[in-house]
Enzyme design. Structure first.
Site, PDB file in Angstrom:
ATOM      1  CD  GLN A  10     -45.987 -38.539 -25.649  1.00  0.00           C
ATOM      2  OE1 GLN A  10     -45.628 -39.573 -25.105  1.00  0.00           O
ATOM      3  NE2 GLN A  10     -45.137 -37.578 -25.963  1.00  0.00           N
ATOM      4  CG  ASP A  43     -58.951 -32.662 -28.745  1.00  0.00           C
ATOM      5  OD1 ASP A  43     -58.547 -33.097 -27.642  1.00  0.00           O
ATOM      6  OD2 ASP A  43     -59.732 -31.698 -28.863  1.00  0.00           O
ATOM      7  NE  ARG A  68     -42.252 -48.443 -23.169  1.00  0.00           N
ATOM      8  CZ  ARG A  68     -42.075 -47.205 -22.685  1.00  0.00           C
ATOM      9  NH1 ARG A  68     -41.344 -46.316 -23.332  1.00  0.00           N
ATOM     10  NH2 ARG A  68     -42.634 -46.842 -21.556  1.00  0.00           N
ATOM     11  CG  HIS A 113     -46.400 -43.198 -21.619  1.00  0.00           C
ATOM     12  ND1 HIS A 113     -45.298 -43.832 -22.166  1.00  0.00           N
ATOM     13  CD2 HIS A 113     -46.065 -41.882 -21.567  1.00  0.00           C
ATOM     14  CE1 HIS A 113     -44.348 -42.936 -22.434  1.00  0.00           C
ATOM     15  NE2 HIS A 113     -44.795 -41.744 -22.093  1.00  0.00           N
ATOM     16  CD  GLU A 158     -39.974 -40.935 -18.549  1.00  0.00           C
ATOM     17  OE1 GLU A 158     -40.570 -39.854 -18.391  1.00  0.00           O
ATOM     18  OE2 GLU A 158     -39.100 -41.097 -19.403  1.00  0.00           O
ATOM     19  CG  ASN A 306     -38.150 -44.344 -20.693  1.00  0.00           C
ATOM     20  OD1 ASN A 306     -38.045 -45.476 -21.185  1.00  0.00           O
ATOM     21  ND2 ASN A 306     -39.312 -43.759 -20.492  1.00  0.00           N
ATOM     22  CE1 TYR A 308     -36.034 -38.876 -24.787  1.00  0.00           C
ATOM     23  CE2 TYR A 308     -36.445 -40.043 -22.730  1.00  0.00           C
ATOM     24  CZ  TYR A 308     -36.810 -39.741 -24.028  1.00  0.00           C
ATOM     25  OH  TYR A 308     -37.927 -40.313 -24.574  1.00  0.00           O
ATOM     26  CD  GLU A 377     -39.973 -43.035 -23.454  1.00  0.00           C
ATOM     27  OE1 GLU A 377     -39.492 -41.894 -23.282  1.00  0.00           O
ATOM     28  OE2 GLU A 377     -41.103 -43.359 -23.068  1.00  0.00           O
TER      29      GLU A 377
HETATM   30  C1  GBH Z   1     -40.068 -39.026 -21.873  1.00  0.00           C
HETATM   31  O1  GBH Z   1     -39.772 -38.472 -20.629  1.00  0.00           O
HETATM   32  C2  GBH Z   1     -41.531 -39.452 -21.934  1.00  0.00           C
HETATM   33  O2  GBH Z   1     -41.681 -40.788 -21.504  1.00  0.00           O
HETATM   34  C3  GBH Z   1     -42.126 -39.299 -23.308  1.00  0.00           C
HETATM   35  O3  GBH Z   1     -43.517 -39.434 -23.227  1.00  0.00           O
HETATM   36  C4  GBH Z   1     -41.727 -37.966 -23.893  1.00  0.00           C
HETATM   37  O4  GBH Z   1     -42.324 -37.728 -25.134  1.00  0.00           O
HETATM   38  C5  GBH Z   1     -40.231 -37.971 -24.007  1.00  0.00           C
HETATM   39  O5  GBH Z   1     -39.672 -38.055 -22.741  1.00  0.00           O
HETATM   40  C6  GBH Z   1     -39.637 -36.705 -24.644  1.00  0.00           C
HETATM   41  O6  GBH Z   1     -39.738 -35.628 -23.788  1.00  0.00           O
HETATM   42  O7  GBH Z   1     -39.479 -28.521 -18.271  1.00  0.00           O
HETATM   43  O8  GBH Z   1     -41.409 -29.662 -17.406  1.00  0.00           O
HETATM   44  O9  GBH Z   1     -40.955 -29.619 -19.786  1.00  0.00           O
HETATM   45  C7  GBH Z   1     -38.403 -38.138 -20.459  1.00  0.00           C
HETATM   46  C8  GBH Z   1     -38.180 -37.269 -19.244  1.00  0.00           C
HETATM   47  C9  GBH Z   1     -38.933 -35.312 -18.211  1.00  0.00           C
HETATM   48  C10 GBH Z   1     -37.713 -35.141 -20.244  1.00  0.00           C
HETATM   49  C11 GBH Z   1     -39.458 -33.920 -18.402  1.00  0.00           C
HETATM   50  C12 GBH Z   1     -38.224 -33.739 -20.446  1.00  0.00           C
HETATM   51  C13 GBH Z   1     -39.141 -31.793 -19.464  1.00  0.00           C
HETATM   52  C14 GBH Z   1     -39.472 -31.081 -18.197  1.00  0.00           C
HETATM   53  N1  GBH Z   1     -38.655 -35.943 -19.485  1.00  0.00           N
HETATM   54  N2  GBH Z   1     -38.545 -33.101 -19.178  1.00  0.00           N
HETATM   55  S1  GBH Z   1     -40.395 -29.642 -18.425  1.00  0.00           S
END
Ligand code: GBH
Length: 485
Positions: A10, A43, A68, A113, A158, A306, A308, A377
């Site tokens: 990323q 890229d 991290r 990751h 994850e 993690n 959210y 996270e």
């Molecule tokens: C984290 O995942 C990741 O570890 C991190 O790399 C990422 O940048 C961060 O979330 C923010 O998203 O409809 O297929 O797009 C957290 C769990 C699972 C949350 C997938 C967002 C989107 C599903 N994520 N979800 S999708």
């Protein structure tokens, strides 16, 4: 410990620089760009391969204790295999680690990751049980090379997102499509779960046997744990919430943290029963031998969470018609997101009241105040529109940190809080359309200039004062480094 997090694909860019091998994300974005919302790729990303010193400076500016980041497997092993080590890749991570240590910042290193070497994907990736050997070889090289200075290793970021074929960020979402993995039998999800757990166990046991005595560090794993609350007090809804977590993150916490070992009991029974009804001779959810159970039980020094958001779970409301067989059909619940919960720019994640507290409390009760927990996270998505004025992110972090205080009061063994993310970056299938950074990046600007957002100042204020002042506003948007950092 307070910190901020990133992941190699990323932020690093330099996708083919200095001998780096191709990863599955290089392949996906280059051959199937339409899968990415704005048809971009990593890229160049935040160009952290070249700008890592500035990244460390940002960590210092916010007075953080830890950073991290993840290691790109194909950057150090271009083919994924240990016979071919890329010295430039090793040098990059050595430089980053040394720069952190120079300023007393604790490096926390994720081994995986999501950027699997493409050559291993060509052999089936996580569907191939040999992944557990390939990962073990890679882990040994990481411990050997960096473990004299890195004391916190995280094997996987994850696992559910890696294995779940329904997830767009899954390792099975290739540019050829997911269909090649999601065939009629639909067993790859659970096969991946078992293979990944054994891979984790291998890495943990290698650390334990070969490195711990000399290096004195810790090895853990990180799971995305969002809150599954029951929609009502009815026993049906309670049971539904139970199935939701067991079929999601429980697949990974139970084998490692529960006294019983193995996959979550009630969920495993359900899948076994359904599998038999569907005409399989064995459960689609693989079983662990007693030996494997013992091997995995206790195979973590800490749990990374993690977090959210959260959802409500119902046995009857909002149920979908799922493909049979599938994991969704095995779990078989409806998801409800109340309208009054504020939605972030990804239109999916909400500010779910007390979800972080609930999750931490649930883990503590379920696993009897287990190994130390780090929040590895937590973050809130905005769009480019809000630029540096990210008031919603400020509101989100304050809410999460209030939950942290409540969790500490309740006796949760919580050791750290790490924000996602240090800076704006390539947000997987959402490309650069979503921003999670405490620092803003203009991706049109070749210099990838980093600028602190309001949330960076608020976070710093909380970290420095060990106090959540809900009225604090930065006086100016100029950052400096405080003495001692
Ligand atoms: C984290 O995942 C990741 O570890 C991190 O790399 C990422 O940048 C961060 O979330 C923010 O998203 O409809 O297929 O797009 C957290 C769990 C699972 C949350 C997938 C967002 C989107 C599903 N994520 N979800 S999708």
């Amino acid at each position: 410990m307070f910190g901020a997090a990133t992941a190699a694909y990323q932020i690093e860019g330099a996708w083919d620089a200095d001998g780096k091998g191709e990863s599955i994300w290089d392949r996906l974005t280059h051959t199937g760009p339409k899968i990415i919302e704005d048809k971009t790729n990593g890229d160049i990303a935040a160009d952290s391969y070249r700008k890592y010193k500035r990244d460390v400076e940002m960590v210092r500016e916010m007075s953080l204790d830890t950073y991290r980041f993840s290691i790109s497997w194909p950057r150090i092993l271009p083919t994924g295999m240990p016979n071919d080590i890329n010295p430039a890749g090793i040098a990059y991570y050595n430089n980053l680690i040394n720069e952190l240590l120079k300023y007393n910042i604790t490096p926390m290193v994720t081994l995986y990751h999501w950027d699997l070497p493409q050559k291993l994907q060509d052999l089936g990736g996580f569907a191939n049980p040999l992944i557990s050997d390939w990962f073990a070889d890679y882990a040994r090289i990481v411990f050997q090379t960096f473990g004299d200075r890195v004391k916190h290793f995280i094997t996987f970021n994850e696992p559910p997102q890696i294995c779940q074929t329904s997830d767009m960020m899954s390792s099975f979402n290739t540019s050829e499509g997911r269909e090649q993995f999601v065939n009629a039998t639909n067993i790859v999800n659970y096969l991946c779960a078992k293979n990944l757990l054994v891979a984790h166990g291998n890495a943990y046991r290698i650390y334990d046997k070969e490195f711990r005595a000399k290096q004195g560090g810790q090895c853990g794993f990180t799971i995305n744990i969002d809150w599954y609350g029951a929609h009502s007090n009815s026993s049906e809804d309670q049971k539904a919430a139970e199935m939701a977590w067991q079929g999601d993150w429980g697949l990974y916490t139970e084998p490692i943290l529960s006294a019983l070992g193995g996959f979550p009991k009630e969920f495993a029974e359900r899948v076994a029963k359904k599998s038999a009804e569907q005409g399989f001779t064995r459960s689609r959810l693989p079983e662990f031998t007693e030996e494997e159970k013992t091997f995995l039980r206790g195979s973590a020094d800490f749990l990374g969470v993690n977090h959210y958001s959260g959802v409500l779970v119902s046995a009857t409301v909002n149920k979908k018609h799922n493909h049979v067989p599938s994991k969704a059909d095995d779990v078989d619940v409806g998801i409800i997101i109340p309208k009054e919960w504020q939605r972030s720019a990804d239109n999916e994640t909400t500010l779910c009241p007390n979800s972080l507290y609930n999750v931490l409390y649930q883990l503590q009760s379920r696993y009897n105040n287990p190994i130390p927990i780090y929040i590895t996270e937590t973050g809130w998505a905005t769009t480019e529109e809000s630029k540096l004025d990210d008031d919603d992110r400020v509101k989100y972090y304050r809410a999460q940190l209030e939950d942290v205080l409540d969790a500490l009061d309740a006796g949760v063994n919580l050791k750290g809080f790490i924000a996602w993310s240090l800076m704006d970056n390539f947000e997987w299938i959402r490309g650069y359309t979503l921003r999670f950074g405490l620092y803003h990046i203009d991706f049109q600007d070749p210099a990838r200039t980093r600028t602190p957002k309001k949330s960076a100042f608020v976070y710093k204020h909380i970290v420095n004062n060990r106090y959540i002042d809900h009225t604090y506003q930065p006086e100016s948007m100029t950052m400096t480094i405080d003495p001692g950092h």
